[in-house]
Scaffold this motif. Sequence first.
Motif, short mmCIF file in Angstrom:
data_model
loop_
_atom_site.label_atom_id
_atom_site.label_comp_id
_atom_site.label_asym_id
_atom_site.label_seq_id
_atom_site.Cartn_x
_atom_site.Cartn_y
_atom_site.Cartn_z
N THR A 4 0.84 -1.19 0.00
CA THR A 4 0.00 0.00 0.00
C THR A 4 0.87 1.25 0.00
OG1 THR A 4 -1.68 -1.19 1.25
CG2 THR A 4 -1.84 1.19 1.25
N SER A 5 0.36 2.33 -0.58
CA SER A 5 1.12 3.57 -0.62
C SER A 5 1.35 4.10 0.79
CB SER A 5 0.37 4.62 -1.44
OG SER A 5 -0.72 5.11 -0.71
N PRO A 6 2.42 4.86 1.02
CA PRO A 6 2.67 5.45 2.34
C PRO A 6 1.49 6.25 2.85
CG PRO A 6 4.61 5.68 0.96
CD PRO A 6 3.52 5.12 0.08
N LEU A 7 0.83 7.00 1.98
CA LEU A 7 -0.31 7.81 2.40
C LEU A 7 -1.42 6.95 2.97
CD1 LEU A 7 -1.90 10.48 2.52
CD2 LEU A 7 -2.62 10.05 0.17
N LEU A 8 -1.84 5.91 2.24
CA LEU A 8 -2.91 5.04 2.71
C LEU A 8 -2.49 4.23 3.93
CD1 LEU A 8 -4.26 3.68 -0.70
CD2 LEU A 8 -4.91 5.74 0.52
N ARG A 9 -1.25 3.77 3.93
CA ARG A 9 -0.75 2.97 5.05
C ARG A 9 -0.70 3.79 6.33
NH1 ARG A 9 4.23 1.80 3.17
NH2 ARG A 9 5.24 3.28 4.58
N GLN A 10 -0.18 5.00 6.24
CA GLN A 10 -0.08 5.85 7.42
C GLN A 10 -1.44 6.36 7.87
OE1 GLN A 10 2.88 8.66 6.13
NE2 GLN A 10 4.51 7.12 6.15
N ARG A 15 -5.53 5.95 12.15
CA ARG A 15 -6.88 5.56 12.56
C ARG A 15 -6.83 4.47 13.63
NH1 ARG A 15 -10.99 4.11 8.03
NH2 ARG A 15 -12.30 4.13 9.90
N ALA A 16 -5.91 3.51 13.46
CA ALA A 16 -5.80 2.41 14.42
C ALA A 16 -5.33 2.91 15.77
CB ALA A 16 -4.85 1.33 13.87
N ILE A 17 -4.35 3.81 15.79
CA ILE A 17 -3.86 4.37 17.05
C ILE A 17 -4.94 5.17 17.74
CG2 ILE A 17 -2.19 5.96 18.08
CD1 ILE A 17 -0.22 5.17 15.89
N ALA A 18 -5.68 5.98 16.95
CA ALA A 18 -6.74 6.80 17.52
C ALA A 18 -7.86 5.94 18.09
CB ALA A 18 -7.29 7.75 16.46
N GLY A 30 -1.83 -6.55 14.27
CA GLY A 30 -3.06 -7.31 14.08
C GLY A 30 -4.14 -6.54 13.35
N VAL A 31 -4.24 -5.23 13.62
CA VAL A 31 -5.29 -4.41 13.01
C VAL A 31 -4.96 -4.02 11.58
CG1 VAL A 31 -6.51 -2.20 13.16
CG2 VAL A 31 -6.09 -3.54 15.23
N THR A 32 -3.70 -3.62 11.35
CA THR A 32 -3.34 -3.07 10.04
C THR A 32 -2.76 -4.09 9.07
OG1 THR A 32 -1.07 -2.50 10.74
CG2 THR A 32 -2.81 -0.87 11.16
N LYS A 37 8.23 -3.82 11.80
CA LYS A 37 9.28 -2.92 11.33
C LYS A 37 8.67 -1.72 10.60
CE LYS A 37 13.48 -2.84 8.48
NZ LYS A 37 14.37 -3.66 7.59
N THR A 38 7.67 -2.00 9.74
CA THR A 38 7.01 -0.92 9.00
C THR A 38 6.27 0.01 9.95
OG1 THR A 38 6.73 -2.34 7.06
CG2 THR A 38 5.30 -0.40 7.22
N ILE A 39 5.60 -0.56 10.95
CA ILE A 39 4.86 0.25 11.92
C ILE A 39 5.80 1.18 12.69
CG2 ILE A 39 3.59 0.12 14.10
CD1 ILE A 39 2.14 -2.32 12.94
N ARG A 40 6.91 0.65 13.15
CA ARG A 40 7.86 1.48 13.91
C ARG A 40 8.42 2.60 13.02
NH1 ARG A 40 9.03 -1.30 18.67
NH2 ARG A 40 8.59 -3.54 18.57
N ARG A 41 8.72 2.26 11.78
CA ARG A 41 9.26 3.27 10.87
C ARG A 41 8.22 4.36 10.57
NH1 ARG A 41 10.48 0.18 6.88
NH2 ARG A 41 8.63 0.60 5.62
N ASP A 42 6.97 3.96 10.33
CA ASP A 42 5.93 4.94 10.02
C ASP A 42 5.60 5.81 11.23
OD1 ASP A 42 5.72 4.25 7.40
OD2 ASP A 42 3.88 3.08 7.60
#
Length: 338
Positions: A4-10, A15-18, A30-32, A37-42
Amino acid sequence: MQSTSPLLRQWSLLRAIAADGDATVKSLVGVTGMSDKTIRRDIAVLRRVGFPIEERSGDFGRKTFSLVKPDTPQLQFAYDEALALYLCRRSTAGFKGTFVDQALSTAFCKIEASLGRRAAKYVETMLGRIVHTQLGGDYADKAEMLDRLFIAIEEERAVFLTYQSQRATEPVTYDVYPYRIVDHRGSLYLLGNSPDHDELRTWKLDRMTDVGLTDVHFQRRDEPQAATLTDGAFGIFSGKGDVHVRIRFAPSAARYVSEKRMHASQRVEPQPDGSAIVEFRLSNTTEVKAWILSFGAAAKVLEPQELRNDIVHELSTMTRSYSSRRQIVQPLLGRRKR
């Protein structure tokens, strides 16, 4: 989710954090569906650019993330601000089916609830008095293609675009260098470069049948140039020309065209007999021709001669079409009379 593109992924990550309020990397995986590694980087990127993501360390070094910081004021709207946004909700119709559709719907539902039952009912009455004659498109079935286009735009990657133009009988596939998505009169368009034609073009999302993402990278043109791609267009279709268009409108249409500004270059010269001469400086006459024809005999092209010829050809074709139809219908009408 990895493709997925960075825009859609982030966007999904925010939304998941909120929604969680006290999210962990494990819960976000689990949600996304992203890797840790990708989550920590984003998250690091989002915090660096200013999003209020707070990181807290708990027992055994367990980290949690939330979108609430003590020193950041809560996002709030004054009553009239919320009301103004609610009244503008129909202008977001062009985003139906895109990745922001659900968030928009939720936001408007919250605003509606905050207004109160009686006030919300009155607002519905107000909305009922604002009639929108043009509805936006529904792109729910184009979501995957939109995702690929966003990826290509952000990562400057070419796409194989399968597209059936308005005049084509079959879809055609060719290379496109995508620049941006344009919301024009309730419809979404891709604006980009066609390397086969070496020119900038637009493609309507409704007419796309497939978008294939490639690994071929392209060099984007200068942003100042890209920002003015449609400056010379009467609508969405741009061109390479520089055409001076002059049209005389009869008194019956002069006031209408004087009240509405159709283009930045528009100039209106009222005439003593009540008519008006309207001038445009355009790069393409495709859309202005259709606009002129909509006025019938009340509009007459003065220049350029090429556009006059196009109008004459169109009218001649229409006349032949109606004449041919009349020859078929009249005998049938004659039989009914007997």
